[in-house]
Write a protein that holds these residues in place. Structure first.
Motif, PDB file in Angstrom:
ATOM      1  N   PHE A 136      -0.398   5.867  13.695  1.00 27.63           N
ATOM      2  CA  PHE A 136       0.147   6.877  14.603  1.00 27.63           C
ATOM      3  C   PHE A 136      -0.517   6.830  15.978  1.00 27.63           C
ATOM      4  N   SER A 137       0.280   7.200  16.995  1.00 24.39           N
ATOM      5  CA  SER A 137      -0.190   7.375  18.372  1.00 24.39           C
ATOM      6  C   SER A 137       0.178   8.774  18.833  1.00 24.39           C
ATOM      7  N   ILE A 138      -0.650   9.353  19.683  1.00 23.79           N
ATOM      8  CA  ILE A 138      -0.363  10.662  20.258  1.00 23.79           C
ATOM      9  C   ILE A 138      -0.421  10.554  21.781  1.00 23.79           C
ATOM     10  N   PHE A 139       0.668  10.963  22.431  1.00 23.07           N
ATOM     11  CA  PHE A 139       0.762  10.986  23.891  1.00 23.07           C
ATOM     12  C   PHE A 139       0.982  12.426  24.348  1.00 23.07           C
ATOM     13  N   GLN A 161      -2.415   6.950  25.831  1.00 24.75           N
ATOM     14  CA  GLN A 161      -2.632   7.635  24.560  1.00 24.75           C
ATOM     15  C   GLN A 161      -3.820   8.591  24.661  1.00 24.75           C
ATOM     16  N   VAL A 162      -3.678   9.766  24.054  1.00 23.85           N
ATOM     17  CA  VAL A 162      -4.815  10.691  23.987  1.00 23.85           C
ATOM     18  C   VAL A 162      -5.500  10.603  22.635  1.00 23.85           C
ATOM     19  N   ALA A 163      -4.824  10.055  21.644  1.00 20.68           N
ATOM     20  CA  ALA A 163      -5.432   9.840  20.327  1.00 20.68           C
ATOM     21  C   ALA A 163      -4.581   8.827  19.572  1.00 20.68           C
ATOM     22  N   MET A 275       5.269   0.435  20.271  1.00 24.37           N
ATOM     23  CA  MET A 275       5.063   1.875  20.418  1.00 24.37           C
ATOM     24  C   MET A 275       4.358   2.518  19.235  1.00 24.37           C
ATOM     25  N   TYR A 276       4.624   2.051  18.016  1.00 27.51           N
ATOM     26  CA  TYR A 276       4.030   2.761  16.875  1.00 27.51           C
ATOM     27  C   TYR A 276       3.231   1.861  15.941  1.00 27.51           C
ATOM     28  N   GLU A 277       2.917   0.657  16.383  1.00 32.56           N
ATOM     29  CA  GLU A 277       1.988  -0.187  15.641  1.00 32.56           C
ATOM     30  C   GLU A 277       0.901  -0.727  16.579  1.00 32.56           C
ATOM     31  N   CYS A 278       1.320  -1.511  17.577  1.00 30.25           N
ATOM     32  CA  CYS A 278       0.354  -2.241  18.400  1.00 30.25           C
ATOM     33  C   CYS A 278      -0.461  -1.328  19.316  1.00 30.25           C
ATOM     34  N   ASN A 279       0.192  -0.357  19.971  1.00 30.36           N
ATOM     35  CA  ASN A 279      -0.543   0.518  20.882  1.00 30.36           C
ATOM     36  C   ASN A 279      -1.682   1.246  20.182  1.00 30.36           C
ATOM     37  N   ALA A 280      -1.381   1.826  19.030  1.00 28.61           N
ATOM     38  CA  ALA A 280      -2.391   2.603  18.302  1.00 28.61           C
ATOM     39  C   ALA A 280      -3.585   1.729  17.916  1.00 28.61           C
ATOM     40  N   LEU A 281      -3.297   0.573  17.323  1.00 28.26           N
ATOM     41  CA  LEU A 281      -4.383  -0.295  16.863  1.00 28.26           C
ATOM     42  C   LEU A 281      -5.144  -0.901  18.037  1.00 28.26           C
ATOM     43  N   ALA A 282      -4.450  -1.127  19.155  1.00 30.73           N
ATOM     44  CA  ALA A 282      -5.130  -1.630  20.354  1.00 30.73           C
ATOM     45  C   ALA A 282      -6.113  -0.594  20.896  1.00 30.73           C
ATOM     46  N   PHE A 283      -5.696   0.673  20.927  1.00 31.59           N
ATOM     47  CA  PHE A 283      -6.572   1.758  21.387  1.00 31.59           C
ATOM     48  C   PHE A 283      -7.807   1.850  20.499  1.00 31.59           C
ATOM     49  N   ILE A 299      -2.593  -5.412  25.592  1.00 28.67           N
ATOM     50  CA  ILE A 299      -1.555  -4.592  24.958  1.00 28.67           C
ATOM     51  C   ILE A 299      -1.416  -3.243  25.660  1.00 28.67           C
ATOM     52  N   LEU A 300      -2.525  -2.590  25.969  1.00 33.69           N
ATOM     53  CA  LEU A 300      -2.475  -1.237  26.515  1.00 33.69           C
ATOM     54  C   LEU A 300      -1.926  -1.180  27.939  1.00 33.69           C
ATOM     55  N   ASP A 301      -1.735  -2.339  28.571  1.00 37.56           N
ATOM     56  CA  ASP A 301      -1.180  -2.378  29.928  1.00 37.56           C
ATOM     57  C   ASP A 301       0.326  -2.598  29.957  1.00 37.56           C
ATOM     58  N   ILE A 302       0.949  -2.806  28.810  1.00 34.04           N
ATOM     59  CA  ILE A 302       2.379  -3.132  28.778  1.00 34.04           C
ATOM     60  C   ILE A 302       3.218  -1.893  29.082  1.00 34.04           C
ATOM     61  N   GLU A 303       4.129  -2.029  30.022  1.00 34.47           N
ATOM     62  CA  GLU A 303       5.084  -0.968  30.335  1.00 34.47           C
ATOM     63  C   GLU A 303       6.255  -1.079  29.350  1.00 34.47           C
ATOM     64  N   PRO A 304       6.409  -0.110  28.446  1.00 33.77           N
ATOM     65  CA  PRO A 304       7.486  -0.219  27.461  1.00 33.77           C
ATOM     66  C   PRO A 304       8.850   0.002  28.097  1.00 33.77           C
ATOM     67  N   ASN A 305       9.850  -0.656  27.545  1.00 35.84           N
ATOM     68  CA  ASN A 305      11.210  -0.489  28.066  1.00 35.84           C
ATOM     69  C   ASN A 305      12.205  -0.037  27.007  1.00 35.84           C
TER      70      ASN A 305
END
Length: 329
Positions: A136-139, A161-163, A275-283, A299-305
């Motif tokens: 999970f990711s929290i924004f 992400q905040v968490a 959005m719901y796998e890579c971002n969280a684990l990268a953080f 990963i954390l610099d990617i602008e999602p589309n």
């Protein structure tokens, strides 16, 4: 039994730890703390269902496909319902995006947070009793509270992400999360119904000895990935691949290593979802001292589309990820 071992303390509970650390949150209103509690509670419910799955006929495919074109397992659908329901009742989340839902799930215009979640990662392994997980990711939402949820609230870079965290349902159930102040792991004690701090201040070794990749797809890997795999073999590294992302990630976090899911001939943009796998684990991995990359970009610099955007994924020990990137350069 020695007197010194009688009535030993069992440690800090998740709830007490969250309260203690609440002031570290950028917006210390208590809402983010409650969100983490809601996710932890839903994790207990999903853990219960997983542990009795073979007894109540909730293993196997349900006969439908998700938006990814993947066969949905019965527990995929159940876990998605449990987490969405818990977040809806909690009231702090305005929206959820999930691997199992085509579109944004609008929960509550008064909520301040957006949740991106893979409710049950590796669920095809349930039938063979292999570890699986939740990511999970929290924004924090961008638009004003009270207004309808917009795509801009959801499609945020991972650096916003905040968490983030994951639950691992294995020989024991663990919740691992970060709010940008290090990584901590909590083990679930089922007889007490509580998570206890078991892995404080988690960090990944800079150099590992494990590489995790599905070598069955070797012939369709890009040339830089093939060269890196050969480098790992020549360096005497061990190949370890479970096929459950959370399980592979968790082992490498503890022991040091790299997990790779590259682009292939079949999946030209990679297979894992940003959005719901890579971002969280990268953080999480960056907070633990590691790196996460597409091979050419952080990963954390990617602008999602798009909600279900896929990317190649290299994540793990700093030296190993940098070495993998060097083959692309």
């Amino acid at each position: 039994m020695e007197d010194s071992r009688i009535a030993l303390p069992i440690g800090t509970t998740l709830d007490r730890y969250i309260k203690k650390k609440q002031d570290e949150f950028q917006f210390a209103t208590g809402e983010l703390s409650q969100l983490l509690r809601d996710i932890a509670l839903a994790g207990k419910v999903v853990n219960r269902e997983i542990n009795k799955a073979g007894l109540i006929n909730i293993v196997g495919a349900i006969g439908t496909q998700n938006v990814q074109g993947e066969d949905q397992q019965k527990l995929d659908v159940l876990a998605n319902i449990r987490f969405t329901r818990a977040l809806s009742k909690g009231g702090e989340a305005c929206a959820v995006i999930s691997e199992e839902d085509d579109e944004i799930v609008d929960l509550n215009n008064e909520g301040r947070y957006v949740i991106a979640i893979d409710p049950l990662d590796g669920s095809s392994n349930i039938d063979v009793n292999v570890s699986i997980g939740t990511i999970f990711s929290i924004f924090r939402r961008v638009t004003p509270v009270g207004s309808p949820i917009q795509e801009i609230d959801v499609l945020q870079k991972g650096s916003e992400q905040v968490a983030a965290g994951y639950l691992l349902y294995g020989s024991s159930t663990m919740l691992v999360y970060t709010t940008g102040h290090g990584v901590n792991g909590f083990t679930y004690e089922p007889s007490l119904g509580e998570y206890f701090l078991s892995h404080p201040n988690m960090s990944i070794p800079e150099q590992g000895k494990i590489y995790s990749i599905n070598e069955g797809s070797y012939n369709s890997f890009p040339e830089p990935v093939k060269k890196y795999v050969e480098h790992c073999k020549e360096s005497g590294h061990s190949a370890r691949y479970i096929g459950s992302l959370v399980a592979d990630f968790h082992r490498n976090l503890l022991k040091g290593g790299i997990y790779i899911y590259p682009q292939t001939a079949k999946d030209a943009n990679g297979k894992l979802r940003l959005m719901y796998e890579c971002n969280a684990l990268a953080f999480i991995i960056e907070q633990a001292g590691g790196l996460a990359s597409t091979g050419t970009q952080r990963i954390l610099d990617i602008e999602p589309n798009e909600l279900h955007q896929r990317v190649p994924f290299f994540v793990g020990s700093k030296d190993m990820v940098e070495k993998a990137e060097s083959f692309f350069n």
